[in-house]
Design an enzyme around this catalytic site. Structure first.
Site, PDB file in Angstrom:
ATOM      1  CE1 TYR A 170      16.438 -16.569 -10.017  1.00 58.35           C
ATOM      2  CE2 TYR A 170      16.367 -15.067  -8.157  1.00 58.35           C
ATOM      3  CZ  TYR A 170      15.820 -15.533  -9.337  1.00 58.35           C
ATOM      4  OH  TYR A 170      14.693 -14.992  -9.830  1.00 58.35           O
ATOM      5  CD  GLU A 197      -4.642  -5.399   8.564  1.00 57.19           C
ATOM      6  OE1 GLU A 197      -5.574  -5.369   9.368  1.00 57.19           O
ATOM      7  OE2 GLU A 197      -4.737  -5.900   7.431  1.00 57.19           O
ATOM      8  CG  ASP A 239      -8.306  -3.251   7.743  1.00 58.45           C
ATOM      9  OD1 ASP A 239      -8.280  -2.130   8.291  1.00 58.45           O
ATOM     10  OD2 ASP A 239      -7.813  -3.506   6.620  1.00 58.45           O
TER      11      ASP A 239
END
Lengths: 364, 1361
Positions: free
Chosen positions: A99, A197, A249
């Site tokens: 920005y 995780e 996972d």
């Protein structure tokens, strides 16, 4: 890459880069900047550091073309900004940089999008050998949280704080600061680090008192781990000599999470030595677990299959373990979440799975 | 436009009627123009003006160029009152008074490019009324009478010939004049269409027949597109004449030759009439060569009447010999007299000259046609003995006519009625034909009243007919085709459509003929004739029914019938509503009620109507119902007009004849354009319009017709002091130009011609006019052209350095480009005696070898080839020869025989001609005391020929075996060979056959083999065997007919033409073409368009047919050209701009099919005309540009020409592409320079500021950047293109390596090495200073590429990827 650069030194490096361009102009040369090629094909295994770093293929960014000239102009403006920020001992986020560029008077120097400015900052890290943290550039997202028998001291803007990561924190754990190098390890009862995780699994472990029962330091990765999380993990391993384990996972995206903890990411291969923990071990969910524990599964989607196949070719996954596991997964065509273990009862993961797996791995 | 309403022959006032008829017989040129103005380009005021300008300017350009003058043309269009005045001036050589009519005057018919459509084969019989007499005549015979001997032509008809033609609106059939006869060659296929009821017609595939739309409106249907089951419109009723013939003058139907030596006299002249003869000149001559003295004659009107006879006999008794009456042409004057003749016995018979055409007389004619035969003096009718009524009736009618004594001879099974009286016998023979095959309907009967015609039909059917068929059928059988056709026409005139059949090989009804013709009528149609009792209708006649196919579009359910009655219920059934007529009737009442808004309740039926979608759930009528019912209503009644519908039974392709014919019949409305073919009963077909030439004369005529003012022509010839002024009008009666005014005048041009035309016009086609002028200027850069019109003035200056186009050479015709008519004409005019000489002299590209090849091909066609046979090795040839020689010393005979045998041993297969030549050679060479003359040679040849032909079977076997597949079993091959061999023998002297004969032998042998041996000999095998045998046959050496002989024999000429077309001949020279040439095309474009870029291409000449042609293309791009919309296309043929019909032009078609995006132009949708600021011009120059139509607005689609257009355009477009690419890269470079010029100083400022050093300059860096080697990568779908651009001032030798993550293909001139799943594509180009190079390869669009470049210092290299 040095792990610690003072503000002055960092600023020095930036001015050096500007000087380099100045010299190129003065010599009548075409201003240019050399960068390692940042692609999968240009990462090599650094045997000394045991991590994957960029190879020696480089590309040149030069003012020879219109777009090259524009990129260099942006680099120079960013260098100028970073130098000023260090001088004023301020910090800003990557988003703020994007920005901020809108306010620059030279329109050609403004960024077209945040990805452009993020990438440029990484380029500057590489060329200058100074980490962005040392330029006082922060990511927006904070580091993840840790829970376990560890006492640290953190230098904060409001002075040093001593914190025990079990006793002094709430259920959520201790929040890792953006620059974990501001942390000093005081003492600990930790036997091993367990990176998890998902938030759900972390909460399950904490609720079941796994950290207490096994003297585990539970680190929440929260998806692809932030630099700060990875850096802290590496320090825990290097400085406290703790074994690091990763529990995710059972799908290809989770293997990449493990990969970035263990081998480093392609995007930040220049920082692998600083961020990667090559000794980290993968607990699971392994495709073998799916079979062994007969876990509830989802079928592999096409993108899962593509990702798995791409991992088979990824230099970071060229080990016997991974080849075997990935091929097995492609064979069975299934994936499973950590939570799938709950199909055997809420305590199954803490009472049976983890102790068994950690035992096999020689951690317990 | 003159009306074609028939106002002929009402008898009272012959003079005026004749005059009127004469005026109508020949269509006036004005008429012709009016009819064809759309083809000529004068169909509107706007287009007329453009066409006039076009013709005048083209003329002016030609005139100047031919005289070697650079054209300077001025065109002015002024408004003058209601009209426009067009002035065209040129600086040509000027024309003399004598040339004026030729140049401006005559509208030519039959130019080379006909609208070749719509034609009939020559033997199609037309039903015509010629000078009031109805007859049928083959169209070929009719037209040939008016046309030149050869070639394609159109001619106005000078005779009063009418044909039945129906009005397309009302379907009313009337007699309408024929205006033109047309003959032309055709490429079209021809078809024979057969309908139910046995009508046939053979036409070209594009010839139209008629049908109706589902709304009952007439529509045209192409013959080639007809299918069985389609319905065609056919006359149900043919027009009879307004004033029926009421009596017959027998004298008009007798000939003078018949009357020689007949003592037949015409009694009853009044004295006054005969005394008229005395006014003739008196001459003296011998009555015949044998006479010994001369006698006095009156020579009246060229007829000599013996003075003594007239004075002493004729005047006294008021008679003349009938032959004299005919000689004098006094048939009319004799109308009230009597014919007297004297039988051998001395009794006289008397018959009136004028016999009233009563029903009785018609019956007599009918009986005669059916049963009669004539002898020299008597006419007999043979009846079965049971036909007593007929016998009586015949006796009565003969007696009534005055046939004198009638006698009846009864024999066992038949009864003969013999009517004596030679005039009657002669008359019947003449009008009804003699012999069964030649019987016909007397022509005057077609003009008789209905009653009379019906009596005739009754008699014919009573005599020859049979109504023994299931009660309701009346059938007439005859071996005379004309009679059958006439009977069918007569039925048509009664409004009855008879069914006609041709029956081959029957026995029974006919005496002996192998073909009989049957004409049948059924059911209630029989009621037309009273004699056959009342018949009950058993159902509708086919022609009163409507084919269900007409309702295909509205049908709601299946229908099993092919035709239905022409009633509302019938048509409903055809539409699938109601399974029979009763049900359909029920539906009709329901439907009508529903449409009237009444409640419809009839449970089962309404349910069905809802099911069919005709009523909605609320039982309200649906739109479908309204459509269906209005169709049914419109159609109903179609068969109640003069026309009816017959379903097509079969459509068969026939062998197209060389010429096809047509006539022009404007019809009652001027647009009906149809006539009747009566091959086997009447059938209506469409005809083409008359055709036309085109030229400035059309403009002159247009001006004269629209404004009534003459063309004003001023001309000054080179070197003359003054100019001449003429006014020219065209006499529209004679089509002859006439100079009406003439004076000398002054004119500022030193030479040239000025034409001023006043015409009805408007400026609505201003755009086309400007286009025409602009386009003309482009292709004629050597011309100066000025156009001034009411709203503007345009000057097109001559291009600098432009010179006159090269003069073209006239070339002789090419053997492949000549038509039969032209060939015959050339043969007739050549000085060469032999064909070979003719070919070499009169044609281009024919040398000795080609001429020989053509001659041999001609021999093969004309004489056939001789089969060559091999000798039987076992045969003792010497002995054979020795045996054949007699009366020679033994030693000589032996020597001769040995020499013959030796010569034979060296030869393979021999034909008869070969054998003759061999024997003659040996006879000439042999060293022996005796000479072996022709007779001996003949014996020897015969003996050897016997030996040669004894082994035919083996030879044929070898050929058949070689020509058939190995699978063919040996027995079949042997059987086939044996049968083919057996075809040769006494019927094939010298074993000489044409290819057709040979094919026939093979065909027959194969058929037999298939039948007898149960083997298969397929079409291919037959053809192969024929080919093999034909190849093994030897071309004969007979002398060919002389050129003059061929000129006189159409079939010979046709064989020669075929021979010419089979031989390969080198393409014609192109010196006869006038291309503009690329540089002048470009100059023309440059002159007229202010563009950024110009390109032009001229292709080498190519040939299609025998005509060479050249295609050129030019492109102008950018600049002031408008970038909106599609590009401008300019089309030219032989330098003439084509303004109209852009869409139909081959040029446009080709341009649309080119992928213009490849050439850097936008092409919305990827096809069609490209868009952008661009002009594309295409010029086709040829000795014969094929146009789509007479007005020459569009080039026809000929593949060879289209290919060349495409190549020419692509050639020019490639230049455009490189221009656009270069422009694009220059633009990029400029852009880059701008960016860098902007960025670099800012960078320098910033780094100086940051480092706190002195400001640093960027000039050196900038210079390096802008003088470097640029490597750019572009990706377009799967194509990766690397462009190396060397901006430095030295050669660049680079090594480029692109590392690609997928396998690349189609790599241009590089090498590819694979390493670990990555492909290294390498090039090492050398790029000269200021040049560039492009390297390409194809790879999956998703693949990653990483380019590295070496060989050029980094600072001098910009890699942009």
């Amino acid at each position: 890459m040095s792990s610690d650069t003072t503000d002055d030194a960092a600023r020095e490096r930036l001015i050096d880069m500007a000087a380099q361009f100045y010299d190129q102009f003065a010599a009548g040369e075409i201003p240019n900047m050399q960068l390692p090629t940042r692609s999968k094909s240009n990462i090599v295994f650094d045997e000394d550091a045991d991590v994957w770093v960029y190879g020696d293929r480089t590309s040149t960014r030069s003012a020879n073309s219109a777009s090259g000239a524009r990129k260099l102009l942006k680099a120079i403006y960013t260098i100028d900004f970073l130098a000023q920020q260090l001088e004023e001992d301020r910090s800003s986020t990557l988003r703020e940089l994007y920005y901020l560029s809108e306010s620059w008077d030279e329109e050609a120097a403004q960024f077209n999008g945040q990805s452009e400015s993020d990438k440029l900052v990484e380029d500057l890290e590489i060329v200058s050998g100074v980490k962005r943290e040392d330029f006082h550039m922060r990511p927006e997202e904070s580091g993840a949280k840790v829970m376990g028998p560890l006492r640290i001291r953190e230098q904060t803007n409001r002075g040093d704080r001593e914190i025990h990561c079990q006793d002094d924190v709430g259920q959520g754990g201790y929040q890792i600061p953006n620059n974990p190098d501001t942390i000093e390890f005081l003492d600990h009862d930790v036997d091993f680090v367990l990176c998890v995780e998902t938030g759900g699994m972390r909460d399950r472990l904490v609720e079941n008192g796994f950290d207490d029962d096994y003297n585990a330091l539970v680190v929440h990765l929260g998806g692809q781990p932030a630099r700060a999380t990875r850096r802290l993990t590496k320090r825990l391993h290097d400085e406290l000599d703790l074994p690091v384990t990763v529990f995710t996972d059972g799908d290809p995206w989770s293997y990449r999470i493990f990969g970035s903890v263990s081998y480093g990411s392609i995007k930040s291969a220049h920082l692998s030595e600083y961020l990667a923990t090559p000794e980290a071990q993968f607990i699971g969910i392994r495709p073998a677990d799916i079979v062994e524990y007969d876990l509830p599964t989802d079928p592999l989607s096409d993108s899962d299959v593509n990702a798995l196949e791409s991992e088979l070719e990824d230099p970071r996954f060229q080990s016997e373990f991974w080849t075997e596991q990935i091929e097995l997964q492609l064979d069975i065509g299934k994936k499973a979440e950590q939570q799938a273990l709950a199909s055997r009862g809420l305590d199954f993961v803490t009472d049976t799975y983890l102790p068994e797996r950690l035992g096999e791995m020689g951690v317990l | 436009m003159t009306s074609f309403q028939s106002t002929l022959a009402d008898g009272d006032d012959d003079g005026i009627a004749e005059e009127l008829a004469a005026g109508q017989r020949e269509i006036s040129i004005a008429e012709f123009f009016e009819k064809n103005k759309h083809m000529l380009g004068f169909d509107s005021g706007a287009r007329g003006l453009v066409t006039a300008v076009k013709e005048a300017v083209d003329n002016a350009l030609d005139a100047a160029e031919e005289a070697g003058i650079l054209p300077d043309i001025y065109v002015e269009i002024q408004e003058s009152g209601d009209y426009y005045t067009l002035v065209v001036e040129d600086n040509g050589p000027g024309i003399t008074k004598e040339q004026i009519p030729k140049v401006f005057g005559k509208l030519l018919y039959g130019s080379r490019f006909h609208a070749r459509e719509q034609s009939l084969t020559p033997d199609q019989e037309l039903l015509v009324r010629r000078d009031g007499v109805v007859e049928t005549v083959p169209i070929g015979v009719l037209c040939d009478a008016y046309l030149p001997v050869d070639g394609a032509a159109t001619a106005p008809l000078s005779a009063d010939i009418e044909v039945p033609s129906f009005n397309r609106e009302t379907h009313e059939m009337t007699w309408q004049p024929v205006t033109h006869a047309i003959r032309h060659e055709t490429d079209e296929r021809t078809y024979e269409i057969t309908t139910e009821k046995g009508r046939t017609v053979e036409v070209t595939g594009n010839h139209s027949l008629f049908s109706v739309t589902k709304d009952g409106e007439t529509k045209q249907v192409k013959a080639g597109e007809l299918e069985p089951g389609d319905a065609v419109l056919t006359p149900r009723s043919l027009p009879t004449t307004d004033s029926s013939v009421e009596s017959v003058n027998l004298l008009e139907h007798l000939t003078r030759e018949q009357l020689d030596d007949r003592r037949l006299y015409v009694y009853g002249f009044d004295r006054e009439t005969l005394e008229e003869l005395r006014n003739g000149e008196t001459i003296r001559k011998k009555p015949n060569a044998d006479s010994d003295r001369k006698r006095y004659y009156y020579r009246y009107d060229g007829v000599d009447v013996l003075k003594d006879s007239l004075e002493s006999n004729y005047l006294e008794k008021g008679y003349l010999p009938a032959s004299t009456v005919l000689e004098l042409g006094w048939e009319e004057k004799a109308a009230d007299c009597e014919l007297k003749t004297y039988q051998v016995g001395g009794d006289e018979t008397t018959i009136p000259v004028t016999v009233p055409l009563t029903g009785e007389f018609a019956r007599l004619l009918g009986y005669y046609v059916a049963e009669g035969h004539v002898g020299p003096r008597q006419v007999g009718f043979t009846f079965g003995s049971h036909e007593s009524e007929l016998i009586e009736a015949t006796e009565a009618t003969v007696a009534g006519v005055g046939g004198g004594t009638t006698t009846v001879q009864r024999e066992r099974n038949s009864t003969r009625v013999k009517a004596f009286g030679s005039p009657l016998a002669m008359f019947l023979g003449n009008v009804c034909g003699k012999g069964a095959e030649n019987k016909r309907v007397p022509s005057f009967l077609f003009d008789a009243s209905d009653d009379v015609q019906q009596e005739f039909l009754t008699a014919v059917y009573q005599g020859d007919g049979s109504d023994s068929h299931p009660g309701n059928e009346l059938s007439h059988t005859t071996v005379s085709k004309p009679l059958a056709r006439g009977v069918s026409v007569l039925w048509n005139m009664q409004g009855v459509l008879a069914s006609t059949e041709t029956v081959e090989n029957t026995s029974g009804y006919a005496d002996d003929g192998s073909t009989t013709y049957r004409t049948k009528v059924y059911g209630e149609d029989l009621n037309v004739l009273d004699a056959f009792g009342e018949r009950k209708p058993t159902g509708e006649q086919g022609y009163k029914r409507v084919p269900t196919s007409l309702l295909d579009d509205v049908r709601v359910d299946d229908v099993d019938a092919h035709t239905v009655p022409d009633t509302i219920p019938g048509l409903l059934r055809a539409a699938g509503v109601g399974s029979d007529l009763e049900h359909a009737e029920m539906y009709q009442s329901l439907i009508e009620a529903a449409l009237d808004g009444d409640d419809v309740e009839k449970p089962r039926y309404t349910h069905n109507l809802v099911e069919m979608g005709l009523l909605d759930a609320a039982h309200e009528p649906t739109e479908t119902l309204e459509d269906l019912y209005s169709t049914v209503r419109n159609l109903q009644g179609i068969t109640e007009t003069d026309m009816c519908l017959l379903p097509v039974k079969s459509v068969e392709e026939t062998d197209a004849p060389e010429y096809v014919y047509d006539i022009s019949v404007p019809g009652a409305t001027g647009e009906d354009e149809n006539f009747v073919v009566a091959n086997d009963g009447a059938l209506s077909v469409k005809n083409s319009r008359g055709q036309q030439g085109i030229g400035i004369s059309a403009a002159v005529l247009y001006s004269q017709l629209t404004s009534g003012t003459p063309a004003k022509i001023t001309s000054r010839t080179q070197g003359s002091a003054e100019a001449n002024y003429y006014e020219l009008v065209i006499d529209t009666d004679t089509n002859e130009p006439v100079i009406s005014e003439e004076e000398t005048t002054s004119w500022d041009r030193p030479h040239g011609t000025r034409i001023e035309l006043e015409m009805e016009a408007n400026m609505r086609a201003r755009g086309q006019l400007h286009d025409y002028a602009e386009h003309t200027a482009v292709v004629n850069p050597h011309a100066r052209l000025e156009l001034r019109e009411p709203e503007g003035r345009f000057k097109f200056e001559r291009a600098e350095d432009a010179s006159l186009p090269a003069e073209t050479e006239e070339i002789r015709p090419h053997p492949h480009g000549v038509e039969l008519g032209a060939l015959i004409k050339m043969l007739g005019e050549t000085d060469s005696r032999t064909v070979r000489g003719f070919l070499r002299e009169e044609f281009t590209r024919v040398g000795a070898k080609t001429a020989d090849s053509i001659c041999d091909a001609f021999r093969d066609r004309h004489y056939g080839r001789e089969l060559a046979w091999t000798l039987d090795a076992a045969d003792d040839l010497e002995a054979r020869v020795a045996d054949a020689v007699s009366n020679k010393p033994a030693a000589d005979t032996e020597a001769f025989a040995a020499a013959v045998a030796d010569a034979l041993a060296e030869r393979g297969a021999l034909s008869y001609t070969d054998l003759e030549a061999l024997v003659a050679d040996v006879a000439a060479d042999v060293e022996a005391g005796s000479s072996f003359g022709a007779t001996v040679q003949g014996h020897v040849v015969d003996a050897l020929w016997e030996s040669l032909t004894s082994g035919r079977e083996d030879d044929v076997y070898r050929h058949v075996d070689a020509a058939t597949t190995t699978q063919k079993d040996d027995a079949t091959v042997a059987a086939l060979a044996e049968r083919i061999a057996a075809k040769f023998g006494d019927d094939t002297p010298r074993d000489r056959v044409t290819r057709d004969d040979l094919r026939d032998f093979v065909e027959r042998a194969a058929d037999t083999t298939e039948d007898v041996d149960d083997a298969t000999v397929g079409e291919t095998a037959r053809e192969n065997v024929t080919d093999e045998l034909w190849a093994a046959a030897h071309t004969v050496t007979d002398d060919l007919p002389a050129a003059a002989e061929i000129a006189g024999d159409r079939n010979l000429a046709r064989d020669l033409l075929a021979a010419m077309s089979t031989v390969d001949v080198m393409a014609p020279p192109t010196s006869c073409l006038a291309p503009i040439e690329a540089d002048l095309v470009e100059a023309g474009l440059r002159k007229e368009f202010d563009a950024d870029f110009y390109a032009a291409a001229t292709r080498d000449a190519e040939v299609h047919g025998g005509d060479p042609f050249v295609v050129e293309a030019g492109i102008a791009y950018g600049g002031d050209l408008t970038s909106e919309g599609p590009v401008d296309v300019m089309r030219f043929a032989n330098r003439v701009p084509l303004v109209y019909q852009r869409g139909a032009c081959a040029t446009t078609k080709v341009l649309k099919d080119i992928g213009w995006r490849n050439y850097g132009l936008d092409q919305p949708g990827g096809s069609g005309l490209p868009s952008g600021p661009c002009v594309i011009m295409v010029h086709v120059a040829s000795t014969n540009v094929p146009f789509t139509s007479e007005s020459k607005d569009a080039v026809a689609s000929v593949p060879e020409i289209e290919d060349e257009i495409e190549l020419a355009v692509r050639e020019a477009a490639r230049e455009l592409k490189s221009f656009l690419n270069e422009r694009r890269s220059r633009q990029k470079r400029r852009e880059k320079q701008n960016v860098i010029m902007d960025v670099l100083p800012t960078m320098a400022e910033k780094v100086s500021e940051m480092t706190g050093r002195e400001p640093v300059g960027v000039e050196d860096s900038l210079a390096r950047i802008m003088n470097n080697v640029l490597v750019e990568r572009e990706r377009e779908d799967d194509t990766v293109r690397l462009t190396v651009e060397n901006n430095s001032d030295a050669n660049a030798e680079l090594d480029l390596t692109d590392i690609v993550s997928a396998e690349p293909s189609d790599v241009s001139a590089g090498t590819v090495v694979e390493m670990d799943g990555e492909w290294f594509v390498k090039w090492s180009p050398t790029v000269p200073s200021g040049d560039d190079a492009t390297l390409e390869y194809a790879v999956d669009a998703d693949a990653d590429c990483d380019l590295s470049v070496s060989g050029v210092a980094d600072e001098k290299l910009t890699v942009s990827q």
